[in-house]
Design an enzyme around this catalytic site. Structure first.
Site, PDB file in Angstrom:
ATOM      1  N   SER A 198      -6.788  39.542 135.929  1.00 25.87           N
ATOM      2  CA  SER A 198      -7.494  39.598 134.655  1.00 25.87           C
ATOM      3  C   SER A 198      -6.792  40.490 133.652  1.00 25.87           C
ATOM      4  O   SER A 198      -6.009  41.374 134.001  1.00 25.87           O
ATOM      5  CB  SER A 198      -8.943  40.050 134.874  1.00 25.87           C
ATOM      6  OG  SER A 198      -9.215  41.289 134.306  1.00 25.87           O
ATOM      7  N   VAL A 199      -7.123  40.250 132.379  1.00 24.90           N
ATOM      8  CA  VAL A 199      -6.593  41.047 131.277  1.00 24.90           C
ATOM      9  C   VAL A 199      -7.011  42.509 131.390  1.00 24.90           C
ATOM     10  O   VAL A 199      -6.351  43.403 130.850  1.00 24.90           O
ATOM     11  CB  VAL A 199      -7.074  40.450 129.926  1.00 24.90           C
ATOM     12  CG1 VAL A 199      -8.580  40.631 129.758  1.00 24.90           C
ATOM     13  CG2 VAL A 199      -6.329  41.047 128.746  1.00 24.90           C
ATOM     14  N   LYS A 200      -8.102  42.765 132.099  1.00 26.56           N
ATOM     15  CA  LYS A 200      -8.654  44.113 132.171  1.00 26.56           C
ATOM     16  C   LYS A 200      -7.757  45.091 132.938  1.00 26.56           C
ATOM     17  O   LYS A 200      -7.935  46.307 132.820  1.00 26.56           O
ATOM     18  CB  LYS A 200     -10.044  44.079 132.815  1.00 26.56           C
ATOM     19  CG  LYS A 200     -11.070  43.245 132.059  1.00 26.56           C
ATOM     20  CD  LYS A 200     -11.434  43.868 130.728  1.00 26.56           C
ATOM     21  CE  LYS A 200     -12.596  43.145 130.082  1.00 26.56           C
ATOM     22  NZ  LYS A 200     -13.019  43.775 128.816  1.00 26.56           N
ATOM     23  N   ASP A 201      -6.797  44.562 133.697  1.00 31.33           N
ATOM     24  CA  ASP A 201      -5.860  45.459 134.387  1.00 31.33           C
ATOM     25  C   ASP A 201      -5.136  46.362 133.398  1.00 31.33           C
ATOM     26  O   ASP A 201      -4.861  47.530 133.669  1.00 31.33           O
ATOM     27  CB  ASP A 201      -4.819  44.653 135.171  1.00 31.33           C
ATOM     28  CG  ASP A 201      -5.401  43.935 136.374  1.00 31.33           C
ATOM     29  OD1 ASP A 201      -6.605  44.124 136.658  1.00 31.33           O
ATOM     30  OD2 ASP A 201      -4.661  43.183 137.027  1.00 31.33           O
ATOM     31  N   ALA A 223      -7.499  49.135 132.090  1.00 26.13           N
ATOM     32  CA  ALA A 223      -7.975  49.971 133.195  1.00 26.13           C
ATOM     33  C   ALA A 223      -6.945  51.054 133.520  1.00 26.13           C
ATOM     34  O   ALA A 223      -7.280  52.246 133.645  1.00 26.13           O
ATOM     35  CB  ALA A 223      -8.260  49.113 134.423  1.00 26.13           C
TER      36      ALA A 223
END
Length: 453
Positions: A42-45, A48
């Site tokens: 995911s893009v959230k890596d 994060a």
């Protein structure tokens, strides 16, 4: 030799992939920023790890500490990967509308997971916002990430995602389209692209039940717009500080049904096995088609992977139960196919009113056919019984035949839905479907409405 020092070194540099079939009606080139190639899918890596590293540098996150975050699952995954590599404990607080796969994946990478109710206000102590904040206060040496208001969220996309898109399109990108949740992606990428070219248009994809679109257009935070929705990863009932409305040119809203259907279509027509927000993004992009010309290069960002949703958007039973599958519904039999095995509940002419009421209560129904040894001879409706009991409470001990109306009309399985609907009026509350071999099934107004939904 070329290799990453650890899994965190593989974050970023995701490809752009041309969309073909689903965007055939559009005059422009549409490219997907395919973020599932990140290690946490995911893009959230990106944000994060940026948030972790910035917290370490600021001395907020200390060695051996505990990372705590309220998440829809993907940010939790990115944080969990960072926690594993860097030696922290990870606690994820997630809402109960998120898929079971997301919870299982978070646990698989060592996270402790708290599941909180979705349908509560953000300031309710049971909400996942409040629960995350409470745990951070209670647990020593912990850090509450707060992706919604943490500027490192936007910073990550300004430093990585935006420059990648600009370089990959050789500066030819004209529009950026993305689902908006915490706001970090749209604000970071949009901010960078507009610095390079102020004419780049930035569009946000919102969902019904979220406040973003109306707030952007009117400046009004309308609580009447807030209600539960199924689409995951986008929309909010709060205004995160990471949403920079000045960078956003506009929003379009996508229904839960369209988001789910287009999630399936991306897989079946483009070979792109993606998450729920990708379906919303591509449908939203199609809704914006009048904004595009043949010379435009439109980049749409796809957040996460379809593996998170195999029990939901990729499960036809789940889709059908929510009216998201456009199954052909033309005949009477189509209206009850999902519950055709349920037995027909009836009452005998000599049974008492109290027996009919008890049956209605136990089976959560409003109409019951009345029968005797010769077959169906009448019908009874809760409204008739209600008025009778209000006039005289003793009627509950009288036989049902004294209160029954005409029997429900009987239709065969091939009767058209239009003809079934014409039989139902203020005096006739249901019809009976003849299944053959002496078996029948009731069709109510609720069945017709649900079948046509």
């Amino acid at each position: 030799m070329k290799y990453a020092e650890n899994i965190l070194g593989t974050i970023g540099d995701t490809p752009l992939v041309k969309l073909n079939k689903l965007t055939a009606e559009l005059p422009c080139l549409v490219l997907a920023k395919y973020e599932t190639f990140n290690p946490g899918n995911s893009v959230k890596d990106r944000m994060a790890i940026q948030m972790i590293e910035d917290a370490e540098e600021a001395g907020i996150l200390k060695p051996g500490g505990t990372i705590i975050e309220g998440t829809s699952g993907n940010t939790g995954m990115g944080l969990a990967l960072g926690a594993v590599v860097k030696g922290y404990k990870m606690i994820c607080v997630i809402s109960d509308k998120q898929s079971k796969e997301k919870v299982d994946i978070l646990k698989a990478v060592g996270s402790e997971v708290y599941v909180c109710p979705t349908d509560v206000a953000p300031d309710d102590p049971r909400s996942y916002y409040s629960t995350a904040k409470r745990l951070a206060k209670e647990i020593p040496n912990s850090w509450y990430v707060n992706q919604y208001d943490n500027p490192s969220n936007t910073k990550a996309h300004y430093l990585s995602t935006g420059p990648e898109i600009w370089e990959q399109t050789e500066g030819k990108v004209t529009h950026f389209v993305v689902g908006v949740g915490t706001g970090g992606t749209i604000s970071g990428v949009g901010g960078y692209l507009k610095e390079q070219n102020p004419n780049v248009k930035v569009w946000g994809i919102d969902t019904y039940g979220s406040v973003f679109k109306k707030y952007h257009e009117t400046g009004i935070f309308d609580e009447n717009e807030i209600y539960p929705y199924i689409t995951e990863g986008i929309g909010e009932d709060i205004l995160p500080k990471n949403v920079n409305f000045d960078i956003i040119d506009g929003f379009t809203k996508v229904t839960d049904k369209d988001a789910a259907i287009y999630t399936q279509r991306l897989a079946k027509e483009e070979g792109m096995f993606l998450g729920n927000s990708a379906g919303a993004a591509i449908k939203g992009l199609l809704q914006l088609k009048e904004h595009f010309t043949k010379d435009d290069v439109v980049v749409v960002l796809f957040h996460d992977h379809g593996s998170r949703y195999v029990g939901k958007m990729f499960n036809d039973d789940w889709m059908r139960n929510r009216g998201f599958l456009d199954d052909e519904v033309t005949k009477a039999i189509d209206l009850i196919k999902d519950h055709i095995e349920e037995p027909l509940v009836t009452v005998k002419t000599e049974e008492l009113v109290m027996h009919a009421i008890e049956r209605m209560k136990n089976y959560n129904i409003s109409q019951i056919p009345v029968e005797d040894v010769d077959g169906f001879v009448g019908s009874v409706d809760e409204a008739i019984l209600f008025h009778a009991i209000m006039d005289d409470a003793s009627v509950t001990s009288k036989p049902i035949k004294e209160f029954m109306q005409e029997p429900f009309p009987i239709v065969d399985r091939n009767t058209s839905i239009d003809n079934v609907a014409k039989l139902i009026n203020k005096d006739v509350q249901a019809v009976l479907l003849d299944l053959g071999d002496g078996k029948h099934h009731i069709i109510t107004k609720h069945d017709i409405i649900s079948g046509l939904h």
